[in-house]
Design an enzyme around this catalytic site. Structure first.
Site, PDB file in Angstrom:
ATOM      1  N   ALA A   1       0.911  -1.203  -0.128  1.00  0.00           N
ATOM      2  CA  ALA A   1      -0.020   0.099  -0.072  1.00  0.00           C
ATOM      3  C   ALA A   1       1.003   1.310   0.027  1.00  0.00           C
ATOM      4  O   ALA A   1       1.891   1.349   0.464  1.00  0.00           O
ATOM      5  CB  ALA A   1      -0.847  -0.064   1.118  1.00  0.00           C
TER       6      ALA A   1
ATOM      7  N   ASP B   1       0.140   3.261  -4.978  1.00  0.00           N
ATOM      8  CA  ASP B   1      -1.163   3.741  -5.687  1.00  0.00           C
ATOM      9  C   ASP B   1      -2.086   4.006  -4.904  1.00  0.00           C
ATOM     10  O   ASP B   1      -2.951   3.265  -4.655  1.00  0.00           O
ATOM     11  CB  ASP B   1      -1.406   2.660  -6.763  1.00  0.00           C
ATOM     12  N   LYS B   2      -1.799   5.075  -4.024  1.00  0.00           N
ATOM     13  CA  LYS B   2      -2.822   5.583  -3.230  1.00  0.00           C
ATOM     14  C   LYS B   2      -4.332   5.658  -3.566  1.00  0.00           C
ATOM     15  O   LYS B   2      -5.325   5.306  -3.009  1.00  0.00           O
ATOM     16  CB  LYS B   2      -2.431   6.686  -2.262  1.00  0.00           C
TER      17      LYS B   2
ATOM     18  N   SER C   1      -0.455   3.037  10.344  1.00  0.00           N
ATOM     19  CA  SER C   1       0.118   4.112   9.840  1.00  0.00           C
ATOM     20  C   SER C   1       0.650   5.033  10.989  1.00  0.00           C
ATOM     21  O   SER C   1      -0.119   5.570  11.904  1.00  0.00           O
ATOM     22  CB  SER C   1      -0.743   4.995   9.080  1.00  0.00           C
TER      23      SER C   1
ATOM     24  N   ASN D   1       1.616   8.088  10.969  1.00  0.00           N
ATOM     25  CA  ASN D   1       1.399   9.442  10.561  1.00  0.00           C
ATOM     26  C   ASN D   1       0.003  10.013  11.266  1.00  0.00           C
ATOM     27  O   ASN D   1       0.053  11.504  10.521  1.00  0.00           O
ATOM     28  CB  ASN D   1       2.058   9.753   9.139  1.00  0.00           C
TER      29      ASN D   1
ATOM     30  N   ASN E   1       3.967  -2.353   8.827  1.00  0.00           N
ATOM     31  CA  ASN E   1       4.075  -1.205   8.260  1.00  0.00           C
ATOM     32  C   ASN E   1       5.337  -0.428   8.508  1.00  0.00           C
ATOM     33  O   ASN E   1       6.297  -1.408   8.968  1.00  0.00           O
ATOM     34  CB  ASN E   1       2.692  -0.270   8.871  1.00  0.00           C
TER      35      ASN E   1
ATOM     36  N   GLY F   1      11.378  -3.939   3.684  1.00  0.00           N
ATOM     37  CA  GLY F   1      12.723  -4.122   3.046  1.00  0.00           C
ATOM     38  C   GLY F   1      13.029  -5.281   2.146  1.00  0.00           C
ATOM     39  O   GLY F   1      14.048  -5.791   2.012  1.00  0.00           O
TER      40      GLY F   1
HETATM   41  C1  LIG Z   1       5.611   6.441   0.760  1.00  0.00           C
HETATM   42  C2  LIG Z   1       4.725   5.349   1.361  1.00  0.00           C
HETATM   43  C3  LIG Z   1       3.600   5.413   1.665  1.00  0.00           C
HETATM   44  C4  LIG Z   1       3.035   4.477   2.531  1.00  0.00           C
HETATM   45  N1  LIG Z   1       1.475   4.748   2.308  1.00  0.00           N
HETATM   46  C5  LIG Z   1       0.957   3.428   3.200  1.00  0.00           C
HETATM   47  C6  LIG Z   1      -0.666   3.618   3.088  1.00  0.00           C
HETATM   48  O1  LIG Z   1      -1.119   4.242   2.733  1.00  0.00           O
HETATM   49  N2  LIG Z   1      -1.104   2.642   4.166  1.00  0.00           N
HETATM   50  C7  LIG Z   1      -0.465   1.383   4.649  1.00  0.00           C
HETATM   51  O2  LIG Z   1      -0.690   0.553   5.283  1.00  0.00           O
HETATM   52  N3  LIG Z   1       0.975   1.283   4.370  1.00  0.00           N
HETATM   53  C8  LIG Z   1       1.565   2.286   3.644  1.00  0.00           C
HETATM   54  N4  LIG Z   1       3.065   2.338   3.410  1.00  0.00           N
HETATM   55  C9  LIG Z   1       3.709   1.441   3.946  1.00  0.00           C
HETATM   56  C10 LIG Z   1       4.008   0.202   3.007  1.00  0.00           C
HETATM   57  O3  LIG Z   1       2.986  -0.374   2.450  1.00  0.00           O
HETATM   58  C11 LIG Z   1       4.827  -0.894   3.541  1.00  0.00           C
HETATM   59  O4  LIG Z   1       4.383  -1.543   4.673  1.00  0.00           O
HETATM   60  C12 LIG Z   1       6.316  -0.606   3.970  1.00  0.00           C
HETATM   61  O5  LIG Z   1       6.739   0.600   3.248  1.00  0.00           O
HETATM   62  C13 LIG Z   1       7.372  -1.569   4.224  1.00  0.00           C
HETATM   63  O6  LIG Z   1       7.680  -2.032   2.757  1.00  0.00           O
HETATM   64  P1  LIG Z   1       8.877  -1.468   2.371  1.00  0.00           P
HETATM   65  O7  LIG Z   1      10.155  -1.552   3.121  1.00  0.00           O
HETATM   66  O8  LIG Z   1       9.198  -2.748   0.944  1.00  0.00           O
HETATM   67  O9  LIG Z   1       8.576  -0.225   1.463  1.00  0.00           O
HETATM   68  C14 LIG Z   1       3.494   3.477   2.660  1.00  0.00           C
HETATM   69  C15 LIG Z   1       4.980   3.356   2.605  1.00  0.00           C
HETATM   70  C16 LIG Z   1       5.358   4.328   1.818  1.00  0.00           C
HETATM   71  C17 LIG Z   1       7.302   4.462   1.820  1.00  0.00           C
END
Ligand SMILES: Cc1cc2nc3c(=O)[nH]c(=O)nc-3n(C[C@H](O)[C@H](O)[C@H](O)COP(=O)(O)O)c2cc1C
Length: 363
Positions: free
Chosen positions: A61, A64-65, A173, A175, A243, A294
């Site tokens: 997630a 592609d919000k 989340s 934030n 997350n 990661g």
């Molecule tokens: C820019 C950004 C926006 C994200 N927005 C969401 C979100 O709207 N909802 C959510 O559950 N996770 C969100 N995530 C978390 C990712 O879905 C994922 O759980 C997290 O980045 C760990 O995976 P990665 O290390 O492969 O990025 C976001 C991550 C990034 C970097």
């Protein structure tokens, strides 16, 4: 074509402000004449939540919000896409800048704050692609100013369930102030109980959409006991672990490390994989897990599977490795299966979970 796209686009995107670069990448996906992905090796097929995934590599997630490019994203070879997070009402999120690339660490810090076009816009887009192949899930959140956040999840489920393959309740989340408190047992109990009722109401011809719960990697193990207990009691269909983290493992980019927000990418791998294994041993096979955090190589994806993931998701790896990453992971997984004489990935799920939980806590 994918290699060419990476070679042309990646260096350019790297020079831009990260949020501008992300917008450009979405536009490029809308315009690029990418051919359909090649059919997957049948050995990569995964059955989970009552769905059949052609391969276990999903888009996490946040990329592609607003569900603008899901069908283009399938052309990169993903086995499933999670669009969103979406909130019931449109909201702008936090002031910019709110997205930071930690290049030396191959990490990202974001404090977007669930910027969303709102559930109506997103559900209209998803309804439009109804009937097209590809499993599209939706990540749902609550509005920052909502007085009844549980009602926000309910509203999203009722509107979106008919148009998606699965729904993810995002209580993790970092934030949206207070959102993660919904992971506490009593609050989570209410969120899940009302969400499951909503999913029941939204069932079409008795068909209920899988409901997943996405957790933070920052929970204490005591909190995780509670979360898994509540999730099992409500018989949710699965969990995503997890997350972004508010913790800051040792980072090279010390100035950017001080930015508030959730950290993702390579520096999150160890913590998120540990939490995945801890979740796996508590869930005891009651439902499947998706491992995120990661994943930027085939080896990292296979490590997640062995720590307990039936499926994996990635986001940050795409930024650092380019869109060729998806195909590279799938090729590596097929190789690992050949070497390990596995007929299905399922045979490897959780194989290392106990060993991972016995390691020293990741620094
Ligand atoms: C820019 C950004 C926006 C994200 N927005 C969401 C979100 O709207 N909802 C959510 O559950 N996770 C969100 N995530 C978390 C990712 O879905 C994922 O759980 C997290 O980045 C760990 O995976 P990665 O290390 O492969 O990025 C976001 C991550 C990034 C970097």
């Amino acid at each position: 074509m994918i290699g060419l796209f990476d070679r042309l686009a990646a260096p350019l995107l790297r020079t831009l402000d990260p949020e501008t670069a992300h917008g450009l990448a979405l536009n490029a996906l809308k315009l690029a004449p990418l051919p359909p992905a090649r059919p997957d090796d049948e050995k990569l097929q995964v059955h989970a939540f009552g769905l059949t995934f052609p391969n276990p590599v999903g888009l996490a997630a946040g990329f592609d919000k607003h569900a603008e490019v899901v069908d283009q994203l399938f052309r990169l070879g993903f086995g499933f896409i999670e669009a969103g997070g979406v909130t019931p009402l449109p909201q702008a999120g936090n002031p910019k800048p709110r997205l930071f690339r930690l290049d030396a660490d191959q990490g990202i810090i974001n404090r977007l704050g669930l910027n969303s076009e709102g559930v109506d816009a997103v559900s209209a887009r998803l309804a439009q692609r109804a009937g097209l192949p590809g499993i599209v899930g939706i990540n749902i959140g609550a509005n920052k100013d909502s007085v009844d956040r549980t009602a926000d999840y309910v509203a999203c489920i009722e509107t979106l369930a008919p148009h998606v393959g699965f729904l993810t309740i995002n209580v993790s989340s970092p934030n949206t102030p207070g959102l993660r408190n919904l992971q506490q047992a009593a609050a989570l109990d209410e969120v899940l109980s009302r969400s499951i009722d909503a999913r029941e109401r939204a069932a079409v011809a008795g068909k209920r959409k899988p409901l997943l719960l996405k957790i933070a990697p920052d929970l204490t193990l005591g909190d995780l006991d509670d979360v898994v207990g509540v999730a099992r009691r409500h018989r949710i269909d699965g969990m995503i672990v997890g997350n972004t983290t508010i913790s800051r493992p040792k980072l090279r980019e010390t100035a950017k490390a001080a930015e508030q927000g959730g950290l993702s990418g390579r520096p999150l791998f160890a913590l998120s994989t540990r939490m995945l294994a801890e979740t796996f041993v508590r869930v005891e096979g009651a439902f499947p897990l998706i491992g995120a955090g990661g994943v930027d190589s085939g080896a990292a994806a296979f490590a997640k599977i062995k720590a307990g993931a039936n499926l994996i998701q990635l986001y940050s790896g795409l930024v650092y490795r380019g869109i060729g990453l998806v195909g590279a992971i799938k090729r590596d997984l097929v190789d690992f299966m050949r070497v390990g004489k596995l007929d299905s990935l399922n045979e490897a799920v959780g194989r290392d979970a106990a060993a991972v939980t016995a390691e020293p806590w990741p620094a």
